[in-house]
Design a protein around this motif. Structure first.
Motif, PDB file in Angstrom:
ATOM      1  N   LEU A 196      -5.797  -5.530  20.008  1.00 25.09           N
ATOM      2  CA  LEU A 196      -5.827  -3.800  19.921  1.00 25.09           C
ATOM      3  C   LEU A 196      -6.851  -3.612  21.346  1.00 25.09           C
ATOM      4  O   LEU A 196      -7.791  -4.058  21.949  1.00 25.09           O
ATOM      5  N   SER A 197      -6.302  -2.647  22.233  1.00 27.90           N
ATOM      6  CA  SER A 197      -6.987  -2.039  23.593  1.00 27.90           C
ATOM      7  C   SER A 197      -6.336  -0.741  23.434  1.00 27.90           C
ATOM      8  O   SER A 197      -5.763  -0.188  22.847  1.00 27.90           O
ATOM      9  N   ASP A 198      -7.041   0.171  24.357  1.00 28.44           N
ATOM     10  CA  ASP A 198      -6.639   1.538  24.537  1.00 28.44           C
ATOM     11  C   ASP A 198      -5.387   1.747  25.272  1.00 28.44           C
ATOM     12  O   ASP A 198      -4.586   2.765  25.065  1.00 28.44           O
ATOM     13  N   THR A 199      -4.929   0.921  26.090  1.00 31.42           N
ATOM     14  CA  THR A 199      -3.840   1.121  26.668  1.00 31.42           C
ATOM     15  C   THR A 199      -2.863  -0.052  26.577  1.00 31.42           C
ATOM     16  O   THR A 199      -3.175  -1.303  26.095  1.00 31.42           O
ATOM     17  N   VAL A 200      -1.404   0.099  27.136  1.00 33.04           N
ATOM     18  CA  VAL A 200      -0.738  -1.116  26.745  1.00 33.04           C
ATOM     19  C   VAL A 200      -1.052  -2.227  27.639  1.00 33.04           C
ATOM     20  O   VAL A 200      -1.197  -2.186  28.792  1.00 33.04           O
ATOM     21  N   PRO A 201      -1.177  -3.593  26.874  1.00 33.37           N
ATOM     22  CA  PRO A 201      -1.514  -4.612  27.673  1.00 33.37           C
ATOM     23  C   PRO A 201      -0.598  -5.112  28.597  1.00 33.37           C
ATOM     24  O   PRO A 201       0.470  -4.933  28.254  1.00 33.37           O
ATOM     25  N   GLU A 202      -1.079  -5.784  29.839  1.00 30.37           N
ATOM     26  CA  GLU A 202      -0.037  -6.049  30.857  1.00 30.37           C
ATOM     27  C   GLU A 202       1.083  -7.082  30.301  1.00 30.37           C
ATOM     28  O   GLU A 202       2.063  -7.096  30.479  1.00 30.37           O
ATOM     29  N   GLU A 203       0.490  -8.058  29.605  1.00 29.86           N
ATOM     30  CA  GLU A 203       1.557  -9.021  28.888  1.00 29.86           C
ATOM     31  C   GLU A 203       2.584  -8.450  28.260  1.00 29.86           C
ATOM     32  O   GLU A 203       3.803  -8.987  28.097  1.00 29.86           O
ATOM     33  N   ILE A 204       2.272  -7.164  27.599  1.00 33.41           N
ATOM     34  CA  ILE A 204       3.497  -6.438  26.670  1.00 33.41           C
ATOM     35  C   ILE A 204       4.166  -5.776  27.662  1.00 33.41           C
ATOM     36  O   ILE A 204       5.299  -5.753  27.657  1.00 33.41           O
ATOM     37  N   ALA A 205       3.326  -4.986  28.610  1.00 33.30           N
ATOM     38  CA  ALA A 205       4.025  -3.951  29.643  1.00 33.30           C
ATOM     39  C   ALA A 205       5.150  -5.043  30.277  1.00 33.30           C
ATOM     40  O   ALA A 205       6.306  -4.406  30.696  1.00 33.30           O
ATOM     41  N   ALA A 206       4.866  -5.935  30.762  1.00 28.04           N
ATOM     42  CA  ALA A 206       5.673  -6.865  31.740  1.00 28.04           C
ATOM     43  C   ALA A 206       7.064  -7.111  30.732  1.00 28.04           C
ATOM     44  O   ALA A 206       8.068  -7.187  31.524  1.00 28.04           O
ATOM     45  N   LEU A 207       6.918  -7.147  29.537  1.00 28.17           N
ATOM     46  CA  LEU A 207       8.273  -7.498  28.798  1.00 28.17           C
ATOM     47  C   LEU A 207       9.172  -6.450  28.558  1.00 28.17           C
ATOM     48  O   LEU A 207      10.426  -6.864  28.370  1.00 28.17           O
ATOM     49  N   VAL A 208       8.834  -5.131  28.949  1.00 25.72           N
ATOM     50  CA  VAL A 208       9.669  -4.125  29.029  1.00 25.72           C
ATOM     51  C   VAL A 208       9.899  -3.591  30.254  1.00 25.72           C
ATOM     52  O   VAL A 208      10.655  -2.458  30.476  1.00 25.72           O
TER      53      VAL A 208
END
Length: 500
Positions: free
Chosen positions: A87-99
């Motif tokens: 959990l974090s306030d913004t989209v984690p980079e490892e998740i953002a990279a996948l989209v």
């Protein structure tokens, strides 16, 4: 760090919103009440809902045992891979990279909020081990963009426990249907929320129009390759088997299409795109070629009798094989994140949206597509017959490699034309696949022999026995000679049997 979980579940709806007793169904010995869980999830997407269009869901959820960021990829009906990050306030980079291949420069914004009261039941076997989890979800959905509409519904989920046989869900499905439940119409809570809060019924996704003209067929094939590049991006980042190879093939198919069908698409416009596709294929190919060659040499060394595998050849080969592995994945993800790659995807989108069509594009497909395929096949014939006229050696090896490239181009041309030309193009595709496999094996042997010479020289300089490398070199040389001897007959059969 993100982690992956395979999720296998079924969703149901009913008029009375009840969860029937599942004791005795699917090996369930007991149903354990695990209480009520409050879940609060915000789903993110671009303003034009690119993730939703691809059946991807990205959410930030609190409550329950798996609070955090969740990105779900469809695998099969009822099966999804869920990528989880803390959990974090913004989209984690490892998740953002996948989209990233879909989102690119767009912003991910909160789209829908779902609050669920989840009444959980554990379905266990006679030993108390979990078979599946059944839940009754009372859902409140709120649209967070545009007019903020809300909706409520109740649904039932049955999720298979990790490592359990999916047949359990089939047996539970029988009991649930007999109790009056029916499979949910929407594939996910998000899909249902979007429909109910849209203010109008979301129309079913329509299939693209059936190709009619030559341009339609070429663009349909090119569009499929663009889609593959986008869809395979997260699989490459996740290191899934064969993903790099499949993405590389998609780049080659796209580039080949632009080159082959120059009477359909204006090459003064498409050649720069082809150059960028060539760059991407090269970036994808370096470490892939190294990996394939390493596997070939390892398998060949393992097959040697112990008496022939003298010295530390296995250790040296393992060290050579690992020379590129450390930074290979990081380099590849850097390529996928690069402005150059993302611009290429944007360029392909623009090309498909406003294609540079030439006169032949508006014609019936048989003549212009057939002519293009035959032209590629003639180039292959000239290249292959030239190679076969050369004496064995480096010049022939290089000529056969060039023939292999032309065989691939002919194969991709025939693939693109198959929907229009039917059986002749399909037969030619199969013949070219067979030929490229043979020529690919030959090229792999050429590269293997080059590497074996280098390894032998290094081993000799280190005072080690070079004998195993010599044995493997001889076997590769014999293999290449056998392939070259097979080629004339194979080509004659293709020339006489395949149309085009």
């Amino acid at each position: 760090m993100a982690e992956t979980k395979r999720e296998i579940e079924r969703k149901y709806e009913s008029d009375d919103s009840g969860l029937p007793d599942l004791t005795g169904a699917g090996g369930v010995a007991a149903v354990l009440d695990k209480g009520l869980v409050e879940l609060d999830a915000t789903y993110y997407d671009t303003a034009d809902e690119r993730l939703t269009a691809a059946s991807l869901t990205l959410r930030r959820r609190t409550g329950g045992s798996d609070a955090g960021w969740h990105l779900k990829f469809p695998v099969a009906p009822g099966v999804r891979d869920e990528i989880r990050a803390p959990l974090s306030d913004t989209v984690p980079e490892e998740i953002a990279a996948l989209v990233r291949s879909r989102v690119r420069n767009a912003e991910l914004i909160p789209l829908v909020r779902l609050r669920s009261a989840r009444d959980v039941r554990h379905l266990v076997d006679t030993e108390g081990a979990l078979l599946a989890e059944a839940s009754l979800d009372t859902v409140t959905a709120e649209r967070l963009t545009g007019k903020r509409r809300a909706a409520q519904w109740t649904e039932i989920e049955v999720e298979l426990a990790d490592g359990r046989d999916p047949a359990v869900l089939d047996r539970l499905d029988e009991r649930l249907r007999k109790a009056g439940l029916r499979p949910a119409a929407a594939p996910s809570k998000l899909a249902r929320a979007l429909e109910l809060t849209a203010g109008r019924r979301r129309g079913a996704r329509t299939a693209p129009p059936r190709p009619v003209t030559a341009g339609d067929h070429v663009l349909a094939y090119l569009r499929a390759q663009r889609d593959a590049l986008v869809e395979l991006d997260p699989a490459v980042r996740r290191g899934l088997p064969d993903a790099v190879h499949r993405m590389r093939v998609a780049t080659r198919r796209a580039r080949s299409t632009l080159r082959t069908f120059g009477t359909v698409l204006d090459r003064t416009v498409t050649d720069p795109v082809g150059a960028e596709l060539k760059w991407l294929a090269g970036e994808l190919g370096v470490d892939r070629d190294h990996e394939v060659l390493a596997d070939r040499l390892k398998n060949a060394l393992d097959a040697l009798p112990p008496a022939l595998a003298t010295g530390p050849a296995a250790e040296r080969l393992t060290a050579w094989a690992g020379t590129r592995q450390g930074g290979a994945h990081a380099h590849l993800t850097g390529v996928l994140d690069s402005r150059r790659h993302l611009t290429l995807l944007d360029t392909l989108d623009a090309l498909l949206a406003d294609p540079p069509l030439r006169v032949a594009a508006g014609k019936k497909p048989a003549k212009p597509l057939g002519k293009a395929v035959r032209k590629d096949r003639r180039k292959l014939r000239a290249a292959l017959e030239h190679a076969l006229e050369l004496p064995p050696g480096q010049d022939r090896d290089l000529a056969l490699h060039e023939a292999r490239k032309k065989a691939k181009r002919t194969r991709y041309a025939a693939e693109a034309a198959t929907p229009a030309l039917g059986t002749p193009a399909r037969d030619l595709t199969r013949a070219m696949k067979s030929l490229t496999t043979l020529l690919g094996d030959h090229q792999d042997s050429v590269m293997a022999r080059r590497t074996l010479r280098e390894l032998a020289a290094v081993a000799h300089a280190a005072g080690e026995s070079a004998f195993p490398y010599g044995v493997l070199y001889g076997r590769e040389e014999a293999r290449a000679a056998a392939l070259e001897a097979e080629l004339p007959g194979r080509w004659k059969k293709i020339r006489n049997g395949a149309s085009g």
